[in-house]
Design an enzyme around this catalytic site. Structure first.
Site, short mmCIF file in Angstrom:
data_model
loop_
_atom_site.label_atom_id
_atom_site.label_comp_id
_atom_site.label_asym_id
_atom_site.label_seq_id
_atom_site.Cartn_x
_atom_site.Cartn_y
_atom_site.Cartn_z
N ARG A 48 2.84 -5.36 27.63
CA ARG A 48 2.99 -6.76 27.21
C ARG A 48 2.54 -6.94 25.77
NH1 ARG A 48 4.13 -9.72 31.87
NH2 ARG A 48 3.06 -9.04 33.75
N GLU A 97 10.95 -19.44 29.53
CA GLU A 97 11.04 -18.17 30.26
C GLU A 97 11.05 -17.00 29.28
OE1 GLU A 97 10.88 -16.31 32.67
OE2 GLU A 97 12.00 -16.90 34.42
N ASP A 98 10.69 -15.83 29.78
CA ASP A 98 10.81 -14.63 28.95
C ASP A 98 12.25 -14.11 28.96
OD1 ASP A 98 10.68 -13.89 31.63
OD2 ASP A 98 9.25 -12.27 31.34
N PHE A 153 16.42 -2.48 30.65
CA PHE A 153 15.13 -3.00 31.09
C PHE A 153 14.22 -3.02 29.87
CE2 PHE A 153 10.96 -3.31 32.90
CZ PHE A 153 11.18 -4.27 33.88
N ASP A 176 17.63 -12.94 33.92
CA ASP A 176 18.28 -11.71 34.37
C ASP A 176 19.35 -12.11 35.39
OD1 ASP A 176 18.44 -8.85 34.60
OD2 ASP A 176 17.22 -8.93 36.40
#
Ligand code: 5GP
Length: 172
Positions: free
Chosen positions: A160, A94-95, A147, A98
């Protein structure tokens, strides 16, 4: 608008190398199905697999559970893996974790496929926002509640390509 650097290219490179060595050690003598969760993890995934000294089978999944900057609580599978993972070691990549909704839902889904094991590697983790129980096996960086963008992560499809992790401090 500016995008201050939170984690530099060099810090990421070093940490990904360390994680690669750890994963290589943990799965020594075994094969690994690496499942990158698109799109955000594609850069991390590409760097991480090149640090693995193991037979790797790479798959991608695309799920959406996010609109703008808030999780919606709905996971939709847009692209599924094309291999049978029964009896295999699966590493979900996963990036960012959260609320934890995406990865806790995906972990459950994979555990139902009777794999040998399911583990999770994530580039980032924001503990302040966690709502769902998640066991992270390989974590590159824990971060504050910002964020973030770059190194694969986007804001509405942009940023990105940044080689570092930055803080998005524009309007959200
Ligand atoms: P969760 O299901 O854990 O709430 O959210 C996971 C997904 O939300 C991540 O895979 C990522 O796509 C998105 N996300 C959560 N926080 C951020 C963030 O700070 N920046 C970006 N670009 N995406 C985020």
């Amino acid at each position: 608008m500016s995008y201050p650097e939170l984690i530099s290219r060099e810090e990421i490179r070093k940490r990904v190398e360390e994680l690669g060595q750890q994963i290589t050690k943990d799965y020594a003598g075994e094969e690994l199905v690496v499942v990158g969760v698109l799109k955000g993890s594609f850069v991390f995934c590409a760097d991480l697999i090149r640090e693995l000294n193991l037979p790797v089978h790479l798959e991608f999944m695309s799920v959406s559970s996010y609109e703008g900057t808030e999780s919606t609580g709905n996971l939709k599978i847009n692209l599924d893996i094309s291999t049978n993972v029964e009896g295999k070691n699966v590493l979900l990549v996963e990036d960012i974790v959260d609320t934890g909704f995406t990865i806790s839902t995906l972990s459950k889904l994979f555990k139902n496929k009777n794999p040998k094991s399911v583990k999770l590697a994530t580039l980032l983790y924001k503990p302040a926002r966690l709502e769902h129980k998640v066991d992270i096996d390989y974590l590159a960086f824990e971060i504050e509640d910002h964020f973030v963008i770059g190194y694969g992560l986007d804001f509405n499809g942009r940023f990105r390509e940044l080689p570092y992790v930055g803080i998005y401090d524009g309007e959200v």
